[in-house]
Write a protein that holds these residues in place. Structure first.
Motif, short mmCIF file in Angstrom:
data_model
loop_
_atom_site.label_atom_id
_atom_site.label_comp_id
_atom_site.label_asym_id
_atom_site.label_seq_id
_atom_site.Cartn_x
_atom_site.Cartn_y
_atom_site.Cartn_z
N TRP A 218 0.85 -1.24 0.02
CA TRP A 218 -0.01 0.02 0.03
C TRP A 218 0.75 1.27 -0.16
CZ3 TRP A 218 -5.16 1.25 -0.89
CH2 TRP A 218 -6.08 0.17 -1.33
N ILE B 274 1.17 1.62 -3.90
CA ILE B 274 -0.17 2.47 -4.17
C ILE B 274 -0.50 3.80 -3.58
CG2 ILE B 274 -2.73 2.25 -3.94
CD1 ILE B 274 -2.10 -0.82 -3.47
N GLY C 140 -7.28 1.86 -5.21
CA GLY C 140 -6.13 0.75 -4.71
C GLY C 140 -6.91 -0.52 -4.42
#
Length: 168
Positions: free
Chosen positions: A39, A42, A55
């Motif tokens: 993440w 992302i 995402g």
């Protein structure tokens, strides 16, 4: 590959080509369904692009969705396998975002959903499960995997190569 993370470059090329938005899944092809979604990658892509970034990856609990929406610059999320395992996942995340308690789903609601889903597989998709894994094609095999995910999340077991008639 693990050695060459190309999401930022590809996302930039897509944005420069005129895309209105882009989705980034934080795993490499080599990882497939293993490891964790990145993440931070992302988020980096979302911060670098002038278009909305959606995402995706490792969103199976409502709290995870809320955390990603609050701690990254994504415009939204996709919770693919999470929603297949818990069809109420997005509604539960919405509850949290609105400051409400997470809605509970009764056993009756879960059972009704499973029966409706089986009906969809049998009637609307004209599904005829096959026992030979090598001969399985999209309509006969793929939805059964999704049913398998749902049943496993309920603590039940189901083989994608059994006919539904054997289980229902």
């Amino acid at each position: 590959t693990e050695d060459e993370i190309n999401a930022p470059l590809v996302a930039r090329l897509v944005a420069d080509a005129g895309a209105s938005a882009v989705t980034v899944h934080g795993r490499t092809a080599k990882q497939a369904y293993t490891g964790s979604s990145d993440w931070s990658l992302i988020d980096r892509v979302a911060r670098d692009l002038p278009i909305p970034v959606i995402g995706s990856g490792d969103l199976v609990e409502p709290e995870q969705i809320v955390e990603r929406l609050r701690t990254t610059r994504v415009a939204g999320v996709i919770a693919g396998r999470g929603v297949l395992r818990n069809p109420w996942l997005l509604a539960q995340a919405s509850d949290l975002l609105a400051g409400r308690p997470i809605r509970t789903v009764s056993s009756d609601e879960r059972a009704r959903f499973l029966l409706d889903y089986i009906d969809l597989l049998l009637h609307e998709l004209k599904l005829r499960p096959c026992r030979d894994a090598g001969a399985a094609t999209y309509p006969a095999w793929r939805p059964l995997v999704r049913l398998d995910w749902i049943l496993v999340s309920e603590g039940l077991e189901f083989s994608a190569y059994e006919t539904l008639d054997d289980r229902v």
